[in-house]
Design a protein around this motif. Structure first.
Motif, mmCIF file in Angstrom:
data_model
loop_
_atom_site.group_PDB
_atom_site.id
_atom_site.type_symbol
_atom_site.label_atom_id
_atom_site.label_comp_id
_atom_site.label_asym_id
_atom_site.label_seq_id
_atom_site.Cartn_x
_atom_site.Cartn_y
_atom_site.Cartn_z
ATOM 1 N N UNK A 71 27.429 36.100 43.405
ATOM 2 C CA UNK A 71 28.828 35.691 43.329
ATOM 3 C C UNK A 71 29.039 34.716 42.191
ATOM 4 N N UNK A 72 27.976 34.413 41.468
ATOM 5 C CA UNK A 72 28.017 33.463 40.364
ATOM 6 C C UNK A 72 28.407 34.200 39.084
ATOM 7 N N UNK A 73 29.593 33.941 38.586
ATOM 8 C CA UNK A 73 30.128 34.701 37.458
ATOM 9 C C UNK A 73 29.360 34.443 36.150
ATOM 10 N N UNK A 74 29.003 33.194 35.807
ATOM 11 C CA UNK A 74 28.203 33.018 34.593
ATOM 12 C C UNK A 74 26.857 33.749 34.664
ATOM 13 N N UNK A 75 26.201 33.739 35.818
ATOM 14 C CA UNK A 75 24.961 34.500 35.979
ATOM 15 C C UNK A 75 25.235 35.985 35.808
ATOM 16 N N UNK A 101 37.137 39.347 31.484
ATOM 17 C CA UNK A 101 38.331 38.937 32.236
ATOM 18 C C UNK A 101 37.962 38.117 33.464
ATOM 19 N N UNK A 102 36.904 38.517 34.166
ATOM 20 C CA UNK A 102 36.487 37.800 35.368
ATOM 21 C C UNK A 102 36.015 36.391 34.998
ATOM 22 N N UNK A 103 35.269 36.275 33.921
ATOM 23 C CA UNK A 103 34.789 34.970 33.470
ATOM 24 C C UNK A 103 35.960 34.082 33.026
ATOM 25 N N UNK A 104 36.930 34.652 32.317
ATOM 26 C CA UNK A 104 38.100 33.885 31.885
ATOM 27 C C UNK A 104 38.912 33.402 33.080
ATOM 28 N N UNK A 105 39.073 34.252 34.090
ATOM 29 C CA UNK A 105 39.813 33.864 35.298
ATOM 30 C C UNK A 105 39.094 32.747 36.023
#
Length: 148
Positions: A71-75, A101-105
């Motif tokens: 669930x860790x977006x940077x990972x 897009x997910x990382x920007x959000x």
């Protein structure tokens, strides 16, 4: 292989079940507090305490043909860049097409929470539908990764 970012992961058992059924090694990675599985294909990896140590362990190893559950977006972004398939706990795939897009959000929401200390977090609860969606998505991801 399947790599599970196990800290606060609600689908560890499901990942183990799917992975071992396909004969894949499943790495359950955390900084402690987990009961090791007796299954020979399940490797419990305990990393030292510290910020993002489990994430770095996974990111250093995951690549093409692997599936990462986090669930860790940077990972997730690092693993997608390395060529791994990535699934969130609810079964949502994170791919080269959507990770930006997910990382920007995620970054925007972090900034909004920092700007308003009274803003309450509180995402949606994890449901049976999410668990079912995850199982289906992991099954498809393993089959797709095996085919490559």
């Amino acid at each position: 292989m399947i790599y599970v970012d196990a800290d606060a992961c609600p689908v560890k058992d499901e990942a183990i079940r799917v992975g071992t059924r396909h004969g894949w090694t499943v790495h359950i990675v955390s900084n402690g507090g987990l009961r090791p599985s007796p299954h020979p294909l399940v490797q419990t990896v305990i990393v030292p305490d510290g910020p993002d140590v489990a994430d770095m362990w996974i990111a250093d190893r995951a690549g093409p043909g692997d599936v990462v559950v986090t669930g860790d977006i940077p990972l997730a972004a690092k693993c997608v860049e390395a060529g791994a398939m990535v699934l969130k706990h609810n079964g949502e795939p994170l791919t080269a097409a959507n990770i930006g897009n997910v990382l920007a959000t995620r970054d925007l929401m972090t900034d909004l929470r920092a700007a308003d200390p009274f803003r309450q977090g509180g995402g949606k609860g994890f449901t049976k539908t999410d668990r079912s969606r995850f199982l289906d998505a992991l099954e498809r991801a393993v089959r797709q990764a095996r085919a490559t």
